[in-house]
Every structure is written in structure tokens, then in C-alpha cells.
Design a protein around this motif. Structure first.
Motif, short mmCIF file in Angstrom:
data_model
loop_
_atom_site.label_atom_id
_atom_site.label_comp_id
_atom_site.label_asym_id
_atom_site.label_seq_id
_atom_site.Cartn_x
_atom_site.Cartn_y
_atom_site.Cartn_z
N UNK A 126 -7.22 -9.49 8.55
CA UNK A 126 -8.15 -9.30 7.45
C UNK A 126 -7.64 -10.02 6.21
N UNK A 127 -8.51 -10.20 5.25
CA UNK A 127 -8.15 -10.87 4.01
C UNK A 127 -7.44 -9.92 3.06
N UNK A 128 -7.56 -8.61 3.31
CA UNK A 128 -6.97 -7.61 2.43
C UNK A 128 -6.03 -6.71 3.22
N UNK A 129 -4.94 -6.32 2.57
CA UNK A 129 -3.97 -5.42 3.19
C UNK A 129 -3.75 -4.22 2.28
N UNK A 130 -3.59 -3.04 2.87
CA UNK A 130 -3.22 -1.89 2.06
C UNK A 130 -1.72 -1.97 1.78
N UNK A 131 -1.19 -1.00 1.05
CA UNK A 131 0.22 -1.05 0.63
C UNK A 131 1.15 -1.09 1.84
N UNK A 132 0.89 -0.24 2.81
CA UNK A 132 1.75 -0.18 4.00
C UNK A 132 1.77 -1.52 4.74
N UNK A 133 0.58 -2.09 4.96
CA UNK A 133 0.50 -3.35 5.68
C UNK A 133 1.06 -4.52 4.87
N UNK A 134 0.85 -4.50 3.55
CA UNK A 134 1.39 -5.55 2.70
C UNK A 134 2.91 -5.50 2.70
N UNK A 135 3.46 -4.29 2.66
CA UNK A 135 4.92 -4.13 2.70
C UNK A 135 5.47 -4.66 4.01
N UNK A 136 4.81 -4.33 5.10
CA UNK A 136 5.24 -4.83 6.42
C UNK A 136 5.14 -6.36 6.48
N UNK A 137 4.06 -6.91 5.93
CA UNK A 137 3.83 -8.35 5.91
C UNK A 137 4.96 -9.07 5.15
N UNK A 138 5.43 -8.45 4.06
CA UNK A 138 6.48 -9.06 3.23
C UNK A 138 7.88 -8.67 3.68
N UNK A 139 7.98 -7.71 4.59
CA UNK A 139 9.29 -7.26 5.03
C UNK A 139 9.96 -6.35 4.02
N UNK A 140 9.15 -5.60 3.29
CA UNK A 140 9.65 -4.67 2.27
C UNK A 140 9.22 -3.26 2.61
N UNK A 141 9.71 -2.31 1.84
CA UNK A 141 9.25 -0.94 2.01
C UNK A 141 8.03 -0.71 1.12
N UNK A 142 7.15 0.18 1.51
CA UNK A 142 6.01 0.50 0.64
C UNK A 142 6.48 1.03 -0.72
#
Length: 103
Positions: free
Chosen positions: A21-37
Motif C-alpha cells: 500500500x501507499x500508506x503504512x501505520x506506525x507499526x508497519x512504518x517502524x518495521x519498514x524502517x527497522x525501528x521500534x514503533x
């Protein structure tokens, strides 16, 4: 009869998330960046980190994938280890004058 090679259609491995998807929630964005939420939460509170916004009637915090990618590129360019133009090792050496300031 000559031997013929068989063409086997191999299925490409499917990613864990079939639809990107073009948008990620906090959890998915954190996983995408390799960070914690929690890191994204703290950065958002401090107005740091990648750009985010609230979306929908419940006001969920969301991140655009393209904005995350652009933010990562900005971080790479701002880091002297990735950007040789910023590296102190590529700067011309500075020479001190022979004068000692009087005190």
C-alpha cells in the motif's frame, strides 16, 4: 527422438505482504524502517523523523511509503560516511599560522 528441455514455470516467491500500500501505520512504518514503533512515537512527539499525518475518522497516524524512502535518502546524504562531500577526510588540510596569540 532428440532430447528436449522441459520448461518449468517457477512461481516467484511471494512477499509476506502481497499488496503493497501507499500508506503504512506506525507499526508497519517502524518495521519498514527497522525501528521500534516507540522510536517513531518519540520522533513524532519531538517533531523529528519522517513526515507523518493523521488519516481517517479515528485520526490514525500514517506514513507515506514514498515519504519514508525520501526521508531515508535525506539521512544518507546528511551522513558524512555516505556522502563524501561532507566527509572531513576529503577536506583540504588546514594549516596553522606560526604566530602564537599573546595572552
Amino acid at each position: 527422438m532428440p532430447a528436449q528441455s522441459l520448461l518449468v514455470a517457477s512461481a516467484a516467491p511471494t512477499p509476506a505482504r502481497a499488496v503493497r500500500t501507499a500508506f503504512l501505520n506506525v507499526k508497519d512504518a517502524a518495521e519498514y524502517l527497522g525501528l521500534s514503533p516507540h522510536t517513531l512515537y518519540v520522533w513524532r512527539h519531538r517533531r523529528q523523523g519522517p513526515p507523518s499525518f493523521r488519516m481517517g475518522p479515528r485520526g490514525r497516524v500514517m506514513y507515506r511509503v514514498e515519504a519514508l524512502d525520501a526521508w531515508v535518502r535525506q539521512q544518507e546524504q546528511a551522513d558524512s560516511r555516505s556522502n563524501m562531500a561532507l566527509s572531513p577526510l576529503s577536506a583540504a588540510p588546514q594549516h596553522r599560522s606560526g604566530r602564537v596569540p599573546s595572552t
